[in-house]
Motif scaffolding. Structure first.
Motif, PDB file in Angstrom:
ATOM      1  N   GLU A  57      72.715 -78.965 -13.568  1.00  0.00           N
ATOM      2  CA  GLU A  57      73.548 -78.011 -14.181  1.00  0.00           C
ATOM      3  C   GLU A  57      73.997 -77.425 -12.946  1.00  0.00           C
ATOM      4  OE1 GLU A  57      72.136 -75.958 -17.491  1.00  0.00           O
ATOM      5  OE2 GLU A  57      72.971 -76.990 -18.957  1.00  0.00           O
ATOM      6  N   GLN A  58      72.890 -77.029 -11.657  1.00  0.00           N
ATOM      7  CA  GLN A  58      73.657 -76.491 -11.128  1.00  0.00           C
ATOM      8  C   GLN A  58      74.349 -77.040 -10.256  1.00  0.00           C
ATOM      9  OE1 GLN A  58      72.561 -73.206  -9.930  1.00  0.00           O
ATOM     10  NE2 GLN A  58      74.223 -72.697  -8.644  1.00  0.00           N
ATOM     11  N   ALA A  59      73.949 -78.313  -9.404  1.00  0.00           N
ATOM     12  CA  ALA A  59      74.760 -79.152  -8.574  1.00  0.00           C
ATOM     13  C   ALA A  59      76.367 -78.916  -9.608  1.00  0.00           C
ATOM     14  CB  ALA A  59      74.595 -80.606  -8.585  1.00  0.00           C
ATOM     15  N   LEU A  60      76.538 -79.697 -10.802  1.00  0.00           N
ATOM     16  CA  LEU A  60      77.658 -79.537 -11.527  1.00  0.00           C
ATOM     17  C   LEU A  60      78.739 -78.421 -11.040  1.00  0.00           C
ATOM     18  CD1 LEU A  60      79.434 -81.203 -12.589  1.00  0.00           C
ATOM     19  CD2 LEU A  60      78.078 -80.279 -15.404  1.00  0.00           C
ATOM     20  N   ILE A  61      77.684 -77.407 -12.064  1.00  0.00           N
ATOM     21  CA  ILE A  61      78.880 -76.221 -11.612  1.00  0.00           C
ATOM     22  C   ILE A  61      79.643 -75.752 -10.152  1.00  0.00           C
ATOM     23  CG2 ILE A  61      78.400 -73.728 -11.401  1.00  0.00           C
ATOM     24  CD1 ILE A  61      79.212 -74.854 -14.254  1.00  0.00           C
ATOM     25  N   GLU A  62      78.538 -76.316  -8.781  1.00  0.00           N
ATOM     26  CA  GLU A  62      78.612 -75.824  -7.320  1.00  0.00           C
ATOM     27  C   GLU A  62      80.037 -76.630  -7.359  1.00  0.00           C
ATOM     28  OE1 GLU A  62      75.480 -75.681  -4.870  1.00  0.00           O
ATOM     29  OE2 GLU A  62      74.321 -74.776  -6.180  1.00  0.00           O
ATOM     30  N   ASP A  63      79.608 -78.375  -7.705  1.00  0.00           N
ATOM     31  CA  ASP A  63      80.498 -79.363  -7.168  1.00  0.00           C
ATOM     32  C   ASP A  63      82.188 -78.067  -7.907  1.00  0.00           C
ATOM     33  OD1 ASP A  63      79.073 -80.600  -5.947  1.00  0.00           O
ATOM     34  OD2 ASP A  63      78.630 -81.867  -7.360  1.00  0.00           O
ATOM     35  N   LEU A  64      82.666 -78.025  -8.994  1.00  0.00           N
ATOM     36  CA  LEU A  64      83.633 -77.380 -10.138  1.00  0.00           C
ATOM     37  C   LEU A  64      84.247 -76.326  -9.387  1.00  0.00           C
ATOM     38  CD1 LEU A  64      82.154 -77.619 -13.532  1.00  0.00           C
ATOM     39  CD2 LEU A  64      84.477 -79.248 -12.930  1.00  0.00           C
ATOM     40  N   ILE A  65      82.712 -75.416  -8.392  1.00  0.00           N
ATOM     41  CA  ILE A  65      83.456 -73.852  -8.250  1.00  0.00           C
ATOM     42  C   ILE A  65      84.098 -74.580  -6.710  1.00  0.00           C
ATOM     43  CG2 ILE A  65      82.493 -71.809  -6.500  1.00  0.00           C
ATOM     44  CD1 ILE A  65      80.715 -71.766  -8.744  1.00  0.00           C
ATOM     45  N   THR A  66      83.736 -75.732  -5.984  1.00  0.00           N
ATOM     46  CA  THR A  66      84.542 -75.429  -5.120  1.00  0.00           C
ATOM     47  C   THR A  66      86.167 -76.259  -5.163  1.00  0.00           C
ATOM     48  OG1 THR A  66      82.425 -76.886  -3.910  1.00  0.00           O
ATOM     49  CG2 THR A  66      84.080 -77.645  -2.535  1.00  0.00           C
ATOM     50  N   HIS A  67      86.023 -77.403  -6.138  1.00  0.00           N
ATOM     51  CA  HIS A  67      87.791 -77.798  -6.406  1.00  0.00           C
ATOM     52  C   HIS A  67      88.264 -76.416  -7.425  1.00  0.00           C
ATOM     53  CE1 HIS A  67      87.087 -80.708  -4.636  1.00  0.00           C
ATOM     54  NE2 HIS A  67      86.327 -81.026  -4.694  1.00  0.00           N
ATOM     55  N   THR A  68      88.090 -75.152  -7.319  1.00  0.00           N
ATOM     56  CA  THR A  68      88.505 -74.576  -8.495  1.00  0.00           C
ATOM     57  C   THR A  68      89.002 -72.918  -7.578  1.00  0.00           C
ATOM     58  OG1 THR A  68      87.074 -75.092 -10.030  1.00  0.00           O
ATOM     59  CG2 THR A  68      88.140 -73.413 -10.567  1.00  0.00           C
ATOM     60  N   PRO A  69      89.816 -71.757  -7.764  1.00  0.00           N
ATOM     61  CA  PRO A  69      89.912 -70.954  -7.468  1.00  0.00           C
ATOM     62  C   PRO A  69      89.663 -69.827  -7.899  1.00  0.00           C
ATOM     63  CG  PRO A  69      92.188 -72.202  -6.900  1.00  0.00           C
ATOM     64  CD  PRO A  69      91.065 -73.283  -8.363  1.00  0.00           C
ATOM     65  N   VAL A 102      82.240 -70.535 -30.147  1.00  0.00           N
ATOM     66  CA  VAL A 102      82.282 -69.493 -29.910  1.00  0.00           C
ATOM     67  C   VAL A 102      83.180 -69.830 -28.535  1.00  0.00           C
ATOM     68  CG1 VAL A 102      81.079 -66.811 -28.651  1.00  0.00           C
ATOM     69  CG2 VAL A 102      80.981 -68.146 -30.868  1.00  0.00           C
ATOM     70  N   LEU A 103      84.226 -68.808 -27.862  1.00  0.00           N
ATOM     71  CA  LEU A 103      84.858 -68.875 -26.765  1.00  0.00           C
ATOM     72  C   LEU A 103      85.344 -67.796 -26.209  1.00  0.00           C
ATOM     73  CD1 LEU A 103      86.340 -70.634 -24.640  1.00  0.00           C
ATOM     74  CD2 LEU A 103      88.230 -70.029 -26.882  1.00  0.00           C
ATOM     75  N   VAL A 104      83.812 -67.443 -24.594  1.00  0.00           N
ATOM     76  CA  VAL A 104      84.177 -66.129 -24.601  1.00  0.00           C
ATOM     77  C   VAL A 104      84.599 -66.420 -22.873  1.00  0.00           C
ATOM     78  CG1 VAL A 104      82.650 -64.788 -23.469  1.00  0.00           C
ATOM     79  CG2 VAL A 104      81.990 -65.282 -25.803  1.00  0.00           C
ATOM     80  N   GLU A 105      85.627 -65.390 -22.222  1.00  0.00           N
ATOM     81  CA  GLU A 105      86.046 -65.793 -21.219  1.00  0.00           C
ATOM     82  C   GLU A 105      85.070 -64.972 -19.686  1.00  0.00           C
ATOM     83  OE1 GLU A 105      90.296 -64.658 -19.122  1.00  0.00           O
ATOM     84  OE2 GLU A 105      89.744 -63.132 -20.374  1.00  0.00           O
ATOM     85  N   ALA A 106      84.730 -66.003 -19.089  1.00  0.00           N
ATOM     86  CA  ALA A 106      83.825 -65.023 -18.116  1.00  0.00           C
ATOM     87  C   ALA A 106      83.383 -65.753 -16.822  1.00  0.00           C
ATOM     88  CB  ALA A 106      82.171 -65.834 -18.835  1.00  0.00           C
ATOM     89  N   GLY A 107      82.673 -66.769 -16.112  1.00  0.00           N
ATOM     90  CA  GLY A 107      82.968 -67.580 -14.728  1.00  0.00           C
ATOM     91  C   GLY A 107      81.539 -68.391 -14.930  1.00  0.00           C
ATOM     92  N   PRO A 108      82.133 -69.290 -13.584  1.00  0.00           N
ATOM     93  CA  PRO A 108      80.376 -69.684 -13.272  1.00  0.00           C
ATOM     94  C   PRO A 108      79.013 -70.040 -13.553  1.00  0.00           C
ATOM     95  CG  PRO A 108      81.843 -69.930 -11.455  1.00  0.00           C
ATOM     96  CD  PRO A 108      82.055 -68.410 -12.337  1.00  0.00           C
ATOM     97  N   GLN A 156      90.428 -84.903  -6.390  1.00  0.00           N
ATOM     98  CA  GLN A 156      89.668 -84.639  -5.994  1.00  0.00           C
ATOM     99  C   GLN A 156      88.333 -84.179  -6.176  1.00  0.00           C
ATOM    100  OE1 GLN A 156      89.895 -85.458  -2.690  1.00  0.00           O
ATOM    101  NE2 GLN A 156      87.313 -84.743  -1.896  1.00  0.00           N
ATOM    102  N   LEU A 157      88.648 -83.163  -7.251  1.00  0.00           N
ATOM    103  CA  LEU A 157      87.347 -83.246  -8.134  1.00  0.00           C
ATOM    104  C   LEU A 157      86.455 -84.394  -8.505  1.00  0.00           C
ATOM    105  CD1 LEU A 157      85.266 -81.188  -9.521  1.00  0.00           C
ATOM    106  CD2 LEU A 157      86.690 -80.991 -11.636  1.00  0.00           C
ATOM    107  N   ILE A 158      87.094 -85.146  -8.949  1.00  0.00           N
ATOM    108  CA  ILE A 158      86.506 -86.485  -9.658  1.00  0.00           C
ATOM    109  C   ILE A 158      85.191 -87.739  -8.103  1.00  0.00           C
ATOM    110  CG2 ILE A 158      86.680 -88.985 -10.972  1.00  0.00           C
ATOM    111  CD1 ILE A 158      86.991 -85.998 -12.518  1.00  0.00           C
ATOM    112  N   HIS A 159      86.265 -86.678  -7.737  1.00  0.00           N
ATOM    113  CA  HIS A 159      85.490 -88.063  -6.115  1.00  0.00           C
ATOM    114  C   HIS A 159      84.120 -86.756  -5.414  1.00  0.00           C
ATOM    115  CE1 HIS A 159      85.608 -90.220  -2.736  1.00  0.00           C
ATOM    116  NE2 HIS A 159      85.857 -89.540  -1.918  1.00  0.00           N
ATOM    117  N   THR A 160      84.305 -85.876  -5.768  1.00  0.00           N
ATOM    118  CA  THR A 160      82.738 -85.226  -5.625  1.00  0.00           C
ATOM    119  C   THR A 160      82.328 -85.179  -6.209  1.00  0.00           C
ATOM    120  OG1 THR A 160      84.642 -83.655  -4.300  1.00  0.00           O
ATOM    121  CG2 THR A 160      82.601 -82.817  -5.234  1.00  0.00           C
ATOM    122  N   LEU A 161      82.638 -85.369  -7.740  1.00  0.00           N
ATOM    123  CA  LEU A 161      80.923 -85.416  -8.379  1.00  0.00           C
ATOM    124  C   LEU A 161      80.446 -86.888  -8.865  1.00  0.00           C
ATOM    125  CD1 LEU A 161      83.069 -83.533 -11.775  1.00  0.00           C
ATOM    126  CD2 LEU A 161      80.986 -82.500  -9.827  1.00  0.00           C
TER     127      LEU A 161
END
Length: 186
Positions: A57-69, A102-108, A156-161
């Motif tokens: 889960e940490q790896a997935l989130i880190e890859d997503l963060i890298t490609h998300t402002p 349940v949908l909540v606005e938060a962050g990584p 680019q995100l898919i390529h990183t993953l």
């Protein structure tokens, strides 16, 4: 509406926040069962047997963060009646086959820490069942009866993953069966 957690208020999402997903997926075995066909690229990912839930889960989130402002993320927890939805008294939004989330606005950070009771894919995981950034540049979605996770996003995100061995992602085409090799449907 707002809910309280970690000493602060969090915005609860409404139907309008997931309207771009609701009604834009198609029943079947392709990636579009979980992810609308609006992205440049698609993949499936799942926790390999030799990787811990936390590391995966940490790896997935880190890859997503890298490609998300820097921006809020929408975190959605499927209410199965037995799995942790983090905010049990919050209103629900309905997706896919009228499943309540349940949908909540938060962050990584919250995506990795809020859920403590496990989820449908494995008993020790924390990730929401569906999540995406406010700009909707990608979507991660795990359906109720799947042991893998589907995602759509920029090329680019898919390529990183795909290059991240811990994320264990495999690119899929829109018309392809999303079932990862070696896994079975329930």
């Amino acid at each position: 509406m707002q809910v309280k957690k970690d000493g602060r208020d969090w915005r609860v999402g409404a139907t309008s926040d997931v309207g771009w997903i609701a009604g834009h997926t198609t029943a079947g075995v392709s990636i579009t069962t979980a992810v609308p066909p609006v992205f440049d690229a698609y993949a499936t990912t799942y926790q390999a047997d030799d990787i811990t839930a936390a590391a995966y889960e940490q790896a997935l989130i880190e890859d997503l963060i890298t490609h998300t402002p820097d921006q809020p993320w929408w975190l959605a927890y499927l209410d199965t009646g037995t799995h942790d939805v983090v905010f049990p008294h919050a209103p629900r939004v309905f997706l896919y086959w009228n499943w309540p989330y349940v949908l909540v606005e938060a962050g990584p950070e919250q995506a990795l820490t809020w859920r403590t009771g496990g989820h449908i894919r494995h008993a020790h995981g924390a990730l929401p069942d569906l999540f995406f950034p406010a700009d909707r540049s990608w979507l991660v979605s795990a359906l109720w009866d799947d042991t893998w996770t589907c995602l759509g996003g920029p090329e680019q995100l898919i390529h990183t993953l795909e290059r991240d061995p811990v994320a264990n992602a495999r690119r899929v085409r829109l018309d392809e069966d999303a079932l990862p090799p070696g896994l079975t449907r329930e």
